[in-house]
Design an enzyme around this catalytic site. Structure first.
Site, short mmCIF file in Angstrom:
data_model
loop_
_atom_site.label_atom_id
_atom_site.label_comp_id
_atom_site.label_asym_id
_atom_site.label_seq_id
_atom_site.Cartn_x
_atom_site.Cartn_y
_atom_site.Cartn_z
N ALA A 77 0.85 -1.20 0.00
CA ALA A 77 0.00 0.00 0.00
C ALA A 77 0.89 1.25 0.00
O ALA A 77 2.08 1.17 0.29
CB ALA A 77 -0.93 0.02 1.20
N PHE A 78 0.28 2.38 -0.31
CA PHE A 78 1.09 3.61 -0.46
C PHE A 78 1.80 4.00 0.83
O PHE A 78 2.77 4.77 0.82
CB PHE A 78 0.22 4.76 -0.99
CG PHE A 78 -0.64 5.45 0.03
CD1 PHE A 78 -1.92 4.99 0.30
CD2 PHE A 78 -0.19 6.59 0.70
CE1 PHE A 78 -2.73 5.65 1.23
CE2 PHE A 78 -0.99 7.25 1.61
CZ PHE A 78 -2.27 6.77 1.89
N LYS A 79 1.35 3.47 1.94
CA LYS A 79 1.96 3.85 3.23
C LYS A 79 3.44 3.51 3.28
O LYS A 79 4.21 4.18 3.97
CB LYS A 79 1.25 3.14 4.37
CG LYS A 79 -0.25 3.23 4.37
CD LYS A 79 -0.72 4.61 4.69
CE LYS A 79 -2.23 4.67 4.64
NZ LYS A 79 -2.77 5.89 5.18
N ASP A 80 3.84 2.45 2.55
CA ASP A 80 5.26 2.07 2.56
C ASP A 80 6.15 3.18 2.01
O ASP A 80 7.31 3.28 2.39
CB ASP A 80 5.48 0.82 1.71
CG ASP A 80 4.86 -0.43 2.32
OD1 ASP A 80 4.90 -0.58 3.55
OD2 ASP A 80 4.32 -1.25 1.55
N MET A 110 6.62 5.22 5.07
CA MET A 110 6.98 4.51 6.31
C MET A 110 8.38 3.91 6.23
O MET A 110 9.10 3.88 7.22
CB MET A 110 5.94 3.43 6.56
CG MET A 110 5.53 3.32 7.99
SD MET A 110 4.75 4.79 8.68
CE MET A 110 3.03 4.46 8.42
#
Ligand SMILES: Cc1ncc(COP(=O)(O)O)c(C=O)c1O
Ligand SMILES: N[C@@H](CCOP(=O)(O)O)C(=O)O
Length: 467
Positions: A110-113, A116
């Site tokens: 997901a784009f969070k990586d 993060m």
């Protein structure tokens, strides 16, 4: 670079303090005191750079004196080296003018990586330099949690506790969090909604003695570092499509308003962004605000795009602060009224300024399934339900000028939401090989009611076990 709180009372801070603090002590969110801007020539000079280099150069002005460009570059190179695509965030053309900006090639899909993977390294660097240790508390509707856990697992100076709404994430999302058995990681299923989880996190931050005792830090997009690290992919897409010499539009499936805020930040930094399209599921508070200056809370309803099942979009406060002329007192009053009365509207001039740039769109589950099917049958593109809301929004609200390309943030891999994708297309997207045994792995998590004292007790016990 100094940072101000949107509520105007916390003292201006540098990047390291902002990274570790997460939320300002006055309950506000940090924003740069002034936006770094690039001239058209400076933007042009960034075209074609490898993603890690572009990211280092665009994030460095926000980091300022906290570290050298070379140190930051080392971190961006390490952060993006494990991504599953050489471009890190590739652009895939969907039709004559719209493109999917695939942000899901990182370890948790997901784009969070994208942010993060860098944040974990920034935390490590700053904590080692200061000889400090933190307890990260985070709320997730599904994707932030696994990305944060992946980025922080087994890091010596970090304990992390992630709150998710019990039964309201996809099974893949839950298992990606709860099967990580590293001793510094704990998962809490809260009997409530994502908004309840997010409120619990903010309440822990606003409990000053607890915050001090635990040395709390945040990885949600209330932490400015998250937004800063999400800026480069919008710039990369815009530059690839001809900016700064050609305007672009972005369509972003939106929940907590963090991802679209990063797209807005690119505009603040000088790129020609013609419009920002916000896609919502049936939890459409942002759409209602843009349509009628009415931000009124309704109960969160579960949908096929669970990561966007949100009513209180934290990052809206950052935009509000700008819309209100950076008036911290007015921002505080407006936000406090919103929380007390469950609704807010803004002065007419501010609302018109917002609607001049932001365009809202909402899609129910049936429409989401139809859009996934349309993309698959028409373009051979398999989209997850969140991305599909973005592509539908892009079609509905693209600029009249056909020369302006529309970039849709493709925020999650379809394999994270196999049930919805299969329902729409008859095709069940497989998980990548490294996650193939996800359903056989042992899960570990605790369940608690929506109760601050019990949650604080859990966080304290987790931190003490690892101290
Ligand atoms: C897959 C996916 N799409 C969209 C969103 C919404 O992004 P934001 O909360 O930054 O608005 C999220 C959650 O953040 C998400 O996980
Ligand atoms: N959709 C998010 C919600 C939290 O958003 P964040 O960007 O503030 O961390 C999720 O997947 O958890």
């Amino acid at each position: 670079m100094r940072y101000l709180s949107t509520r105007g009372e916390a003292a201006p801070r540098g990047f390291e303090d902002v990274l570790l603090a997460g939320l300002a002590e006055d309950g506000g969110l940090f924003l740069p005191a002034a936006w770094p801007t690039l001239s058209p020539a400076e933007w042009r000079a960034l075209r074609g750079l490898p993603y890690a280099e572009l990211a280092a150069r665009l994030i460095h002005p926000f980091v300022g004196e906290a570290m050298s460009l070379a140190t930051l570059r080392g971190m961006t190179e390490a952060a993006y080296s494990g991504f599953g695509h050489p471009a890190v965030a590739p652009l895939v053309q969907l039709d004559h003018r719209s493109f999917a900006l695939e942000l899901f090639h990182g370890p948790t899909l997901a784009f969070k990586d994208m942010a993060m993977q860098l944040l974990g390294r920034l935390f490590d660097h700053v904590l080692a330099k200061r000889g400090e240790r933190v307890t990260i508390v985070g709320a997730t509707s599904g994707d932030t949690g696994s990305a944060a856990i992946e980025a922080c697992r087994d890091r010596a100076a970090i304990d992390i506790v992630i709150l998710h709404p019990e039964g309201r994430t996809s099974e893949v999302q839950r298992r990606q969090m709860t099967t990580v058995l590293a001793p510094n990681v704990a998962n809490l299923a809260i009997q409530g909604s994502f908004d309840d989880c997010q409120d619990l996190v903010k309440a822990m931050f606003n409990d000053a003695p607890f915050r001090r005792e635990m040395q709390l830090s945040a990885v949600n997009s209330i932490n400015w570092a998250r937004i800063a690290a999400q800026i480069p992919y919008y710039a990369a897409a815009a530059l690839a499509l001809g900016a700064p010499d050609r305007p672009v539009a972005f369509s972003v499936p939106t929940g907590n308003f963090g991802n679209v805020l990063a797209a807005w930040a690119v505009r603040q930094m000088g790129l020609p962004v013609e419009r920002l399209i916000i896609g919502s599921n049936r939890n459409d508070i942002l759409h209602r605000f843009l349509a009628a200056n009415d931000m009124s809370m309704r109960p969160v309803e579960p949908s096929l795009s669970p990561s966007m099942d949100i009513q209180v979009s934290s990052n809206f406060e950052r935009l509000l602060f700008e819309l209100l002329g950076r008036d911290g007192v007015a921002t505080r009053t407006t936000m406090e009224r919103f929380r007390a009365e469950g609704r807010m509207s803004v002065p007419d001039a501010a609302w018109r300024k917002a609607t001049g740039l932001f365009h809202g769109f909402t899609l129910d589950d049936a429409g989401t399934l139809a859009e996934i099917r349309r993309l698959w049958e028409g373009a051979g593109y398999l989209a997850d339900p969140h991305t599909a809301i973005g592509t539908a929004a892009a079609r509905a609200l693209a600029p009249a000028d056909h020369a302006i390309p529309v970039v849709v943030a493709a925020t999650a891999h379809p394999a994270k939401f196999p049930d919805a994708v299969e329902q729409a297309t008859g095709r069940r997207p497989p998980l990548p090989p490294r996650l193939a045994d996800l359903f056989e792995r042992e899960e570990r998590f605790s369940v608690l009611p929506n109760d601050l004292a019990q949650v604080e007790g859990f966080v304290r016990a987790h931190a003490r076990r690892n101290a």
